[in-house]
Design a protein around this motif. Structure first.
Motif, PDB file in Angstrom:
ATOM      1  N   ASN A  67       0.829  -1.206   0.000  1.00 45.35           N
ATOM      2  CA  ASN A  67       0.000   0.000   0.000  1.00 45.35           C
ATOM      3  C   ASN A  67       0.868   1.264   0.000  1.00 45.35           C
ATOM      4  O   ASN A  67       0.683   2.175   0.797  1.00 45.35           O
ATOM      5  N   THR A  68       1.836   1.268  -0.913  1.00 43.99           N
ATOM      6  CA  THR A  68       2.794   2.361  -1.050  1.00 43.99           C
ATOM      7  C   THR A  68       2.709   2.885  -2.484  1.00 43.99           C
ATOM      8  O   THR A  68       2.556   2.097  -3.409  1.00 43.99           O
ATOM      9  N   PRO A  69       2.813   4.187  -2.685  1.00 45.43           N
ATOM     10  CA  PRO A  69       2.773   4.720  -4.051  1.00 45.43           C
ATOM     11  C   PRO A  69       3.869   4.112  -4.935  1.00 45.43           C
ATOM     12  O   PRO A  69       4.999   3.899  -4.479  1.00 45.43           O
ATOM     13  N   GLU A  70       3.518   3.831  -6.180  1.00 44.05           N
ATOM     14  CA  GLU A  70       4.476   3.220  -7.107  1.00 44.05           C
ATOM     15  C   GLU A  70       5.728   4.070  -7.275  1.00 44.05           C
ATOM     16  O   GLU A  70       6.821   3.524  -7.434  1.00 44.05           O
ATOM     17  N   GLU A  71       5.583   5.385  -7.256  1.00 49.33           N
ATOM     18  CA  GLU A  71       6.744   6.258  -7.419  1.00 49.33           C
ATOM     19  C   GLU A  71       7.743   6.037  -6.288  1.00 49.33           C
ATOM     20  O   GLU A  71       8.955   6.024  -6.509  1.00 49.33           O
ATOM     21  N   THR A  72       7.244   5.872  -5.083  1.00 50.38           N
ATOM     22  CA  THR A  72       8.107   5.636  -3.930  1.00 50.38           C
ATOM     23  C   THR A  72       8.806   4.293  -4.060  1.00 50.38           C
ATOM     24  O   THR A  72      10.018   4.185  -3.852  1.00 50.38           O
ATOM     25  N   VAL A  73       8.048   3.273  -4.415  1.00 52.39           N
ATOM     26  CA  VAL A  73       8.624   1.938  -4.576  1.00 52.39           C
ATOM     27  C   VAL A  73       9.655   1.943  -5.697  1.00 52.39           C
ATOM     28  O   VAL A  73      10.746   1.371  -5.550  1.00 52.39           O
ATOM     29  N   ALA A  74       9.358   2.600  -6.796  1.00 51.96           N
ATOM     30  CA  ALA A  74      10.285   2.655  -7.925  1.00 51.96           C
ATOM     31  C   ALA A  74      11.602   3.320  -7.531  1.00 51.96           C
ATOM     32  O   ALA A  74      12.690   2.869  -7.923  1.00 51.96           O
ATOM     33  N   ARG A  75      11.527   4.378  -6.759  1.00 49.18           N
ATOM     34  CA  ARG A  75      12.735   5.081  -6.316  1.00 49.18           C
ATOM     35  C   ARG A  75      13.572   4.196  -5.399  1.00 49.18           C
ATOM     36  O   ARG A  75      14.781   4.065  -5.583  1.00 49.18           O
ATOM     37  N   ILE A  76      12.907   3.557  -4.431  1.00 46.13           N
ATOM     38  CA  ILE A  76      13.628   2.666  -3.511  1.00 46.13           C
ATOM     39  C   ILE A  76      14.224   1.489  -4.280  1.00 46.13           C
ATOM     40  O   ILE A  76      15.365   1.089  -4.042  1.00 46.13           O
ATOM     41  N   TYR A  77      13.451   0.936  -5.216  1.00 42.93           N
ATOM     42  CA  TYR A  77      13.925  -0.196  -6.008  1.00 42.93           C
ATOM     43  C   TYR A  77      15.170   0.203  -6.807  1.00 42.93           C
ATOM     44  O   TYR A  77      16.173  -0.517  -6.804  1.00 42.93           O
ATOM     45  N   ALA A  78      15.114   1.333  -7.487  1.00 37.23           N
ATOM     46  CA  ALA A  78      16.242   1.777  -8.310  1.00 37.23           C
ATOM     47  C   ALA A  78      17.484   2.023  -7.454  1.00 37.23           C
ATOM     48  O   ALA A  78      18.596   1.609  -7.821  1.00 37.23           O
ATOM     49  N   ASP A  79      17.312   2.684  -6.317  1.00 32.19           N
ATOM     50  CA  ASP A  79      18.442   2.952  -5.424  1.00 32.19           C
ATOM     51  C   ASP A  79      19.049   1.650  -4.902  1.00 32.19           C
ATOM     52  O   ASP A  79      20.276   1.495  -4.867  1.00 32.19           O
ATOM     53  N   THR A  80      18.199   0.737  -4.496  1.00 29.08           N
ATOM     54  CA  THR A  80      18.669  -0.546  -3.970  1.00 29.08           C
ATOM     55  C   THR A  80      19.348  -1.353  -5.066  1.00 29.08           C
ATOM     56  O   THR A  80      20.408  -1.947  -4.843  1.00 29.08           O
ATOM     57  N   PHE A  81      18.758  -1.377  -6.256  1.00 30.63           N
ATOM     58  CA  PHE A  81      19.343  -2.117  -7.368  1.00 30.63           C
ATOM     59  C   PHE A  81      20.737  -1.589  -7.691  1.00 30.63           C
ATOM     60  O   PHE A  81      21.684  -2.360  -7.856  1.00 30.63           O
ATOM     61  N   ASP A  82      20.875  -0.275  -7.758  1.00 28.54           N
ATOM     62  CA  ASP A  82      22.179   0.321  -8.050  1.00 28.54           C
ATOM     63  C   ASP A  82      23.205  -0.046  -6.983  1.00 28.54           C
ATOM     64  O   ASP A  82      24.353  -0.365  -7.292  1.00 28.54           O
ATOM     65  N   SER A  83      22.779  -0.010  -5.744  1.00 27.35           N
ATOM     66  CA  SER A  83      23.665  -0.350  -4.637  1.00 27.35           C
ATOM     67  C   SER A  83      24.113  -1.810  -4.710  1.00 27.35           C
ATOM     68  O   SER A  83      25.293  -2.120  -4.541  1.00 27.35           O
ATOM     69  N   TYR A  84      23.176  -2.701  -4.945  1.00 27.14           N
ATOM     70  CA  TYR A  84      23.496  -4.126  -5.022  1.00 27.14           C
ATOM     71  C   TYR A  84      24.346  -4.436  -6.258  1.00 27.14           C
ATOM     72  O   TYR A  84      25.226  -5.287  -6.203  1.00 27.14           O
TER      73      TYR A  84
END
Length: 65
Positions: free
Chosen positions: A18-35
């Motif tokens: 129940n989180t806005p897609e924009e928020t999830v997309a930002r967290i996903y992109a940041d995490t992906f780059d880090s990993y």
């Protein structure tokens, strides 16, 4: 990873948490780059990133209550 797959993962996590897609997309992109920086094998990155994003969002939800 194809952009359509990422969009589907983001949409699924957004719905589940129940989180806005924009928020999830930002967290996903940041995490992906880090990993990706430290990964020697990248086949399972989307799985690990999705797991981390879910855990991050659960922690944020717990801290709000």
């Amino acid at each position: 990873m194809p952009q359509a797959d990422v969009a589907q993962i983001v949409q699924t996590i957004a719905t589940e948490t129940n989180t806005p897609e924009e928020t999830v997309a930002r967290i996903y992109a940041d995490t992906f780059d880090s990993y990706r920086e430290d990964a020697r094998i990248q086949d399972y990155l989307p799985l690990f990133v999705a797991r981390k994003v879910r855990a991050t969002l659960r922690e944020k939800q717990k801290s709000r209550h």
